[in-house]
Design an enzyme around this catalytic site. Structure first.
Site: not given
Ligand code: CTP
Length: 403
Positions: A212-215, A280
């Site tokens: 995943g990502n930090h969005s 994102a």
């Protein structure tokens, strides 16, 4: 929909028996989240006290050009009051005040404020039936409408005189509803469908792990809110986030993976007018999702990744009349890369975030963006709150789809 939330409403009260109903009207405006100030004609104070209205409105009530504070005279600035107001509502509006409004008289603070106000002015007439029917009153209505004021028509019923007929001020609940509907129908994105993506996507590795990502999703949620506040019907397709949003014009569609986001977005794309893709989205996902939790064994561990579908690109390919907006998060050759995406994905507008700018990007409540249009106009913005960035973006979209 919280249409009146945070709106500055100036209520003008004139000398009719219906003035007693303004206590309830003020309460309803406060309940709707508006800020209220009241300006009264001197004679209206015989019908309801300023103390009642100031207590309910939580603000001082104005009724003369000057007030006395100790030994000093204080000027009640009608220009400031008029400019403060987002909406001016004169209720009840007597025949006398209406005719003075027609002629530009300003012999009390309410009338002077009316002449200074730049906002929409609503008036809710209240008078006896013969006064209501009189040609001079009808002429006042006609003139005031020509000036651009908005009339909240009186209703029929028993009047203070005992006579029955037209002239009763609309009930406070009906006045609030009338104003809300009027505002709503004039909003610039009324009748338009806006599709928005927000947040990250999570690509499962096994039942408990993901890529995943930090969005945070904040930017997309702010855009959704700004679009709905302009009257658009919004479909907000969002990956996992902690953002909360309640708005009658926003339908939230939660998804987890890029594939789910792709499927959900395509359900709504054909009949949307504007699509803004701020999510994102993970560019890659594990080729296989393990059925059971992966046990640790060796010192290194490799996951084979495969490309996800590019949602934005697929929308660009299928574009008919939609206005398509993408985001680009870049670290180098920012403008060049963003223009490349604008062209290759067939976009109408791209919002460039540079990770080199302090305060821009994921997580925070600010963003520094550059808008690049299809005709390659480059509009740079200062560091702003994400709320303001969302408003700037919607204003540019409005200008572009109107052009
Ligand atoms: N996007 C999308 N679907 C994807 C990947 C990206 O819809 N699978 C959208 C994003 O929502 C954003 C835009 O594409 O509006 C640009 O995303 P970005 O990650 O900056 O660019 P990419 O096209 O993925 O290119 P790169 O990662 O190489 O910069």
């Amino acid at each position: 929909m919280p249409i009146l939330k945070d709106k500055n409403i100036l209520l003008g009260v004139t000398a009719g028996i219906a003035a007693y109903k303004t206590a309830n009207l003020v309460r309803l405006f406060i309940k709707a989240g508006a800020n209220i100030k009241v300006v009264m004609t001197p004679a209206s104070k015989d019908f309801i006290t300023p103390l009642t209205l100031s207590t309910l409105s939580k603000n001082p009530v104005y009724s003369s050009f000057t007030d006395k504070e100790d030994d000093n005279a204080v000027w009640n600035n009608h220009v400031e009051l008029g400019l403060w107001a987002d909406l001016f509502i004169i209720a009840p509006a007597t025949a006398n005040t209406l005719s003075k409004m027609v002629n530009g008289a300003s012999d009390n603070l309410l009338l002077a404020t009316y002449l200074s106000a730049k906002c929409p002015v609503y008036f809710a007439p209240a008078m006896d039936l013969d006064m209501y029917k009189h040609p001079s009153t009808k002429e006042s209505f006609k003139k005031l409408l020509e000036f651009g004021n908005i009339m909240i028509p009186a209703t029929s019923g028993e009047l203070a005189s005992g006579l029955v007929g037209e002239g009763r001020m609309a009930e406070p609940e009906d006045i609030v509803e009338f104003i809300e509907k009027d505002i709503l129908k004039k909003l610039p994105l009324r009748g338009k469908k806006v599709l928005i993506t927000a947040g990250p996507t999570y690509e499962a590795i096994d039942p408990v792990r993901f890529v995943g990502n930090h969005s945070s999703g904040k930017m997309g949620f702010e855009i959704a809110n700004a679009a709905a506040n302009l009257g658009a019907e919004v479909i907000l397709v969002t990956g996992p986030t902690h953002q909360k949003l309640e708005h009658t014009l926003i339908a939230i569609k939660p998804v987890t993976s890029a594939q789910e986001m792709y499927d959900e977005v395509h359900k709504h794309y054909t009949d949307c007018d504007v699509a803004i893709l701020s999510a994102a989205v993970a560019d890659y996902r594990p080729q296989e999702i393990a059925k059971n939790k992966i046990k640790k064994k060796d010192t290194t561990f490799t996951i084979q990744l495969e490309k996800t579908k590019d949602i934005l690109k697929s929308l660009g390919e299928q574009k008919q009349n939609q206005f398509l907006v993408g985001f680009a998060l870049e670290t180098n050759n920012e403008v060049e890369n963003a223009v490349g995406k604008l062209e290759s994905k067939n976009l109408d507008l791209i919002v460039l975030n540079s990770l080199q700018d302090k305060g821009a990007g994921f997580g925070g409540s600010t963003n520094k963006v550059t808008f690049i249009t299809k005709s390659k106009s480059i509009i740079e913005h200062q560091l702003k709150s994400k709320t303001e960035v969302a408003q700037d973006l919607l204003q540019l979209i409005l200008k572009s789809i109107d052009a």
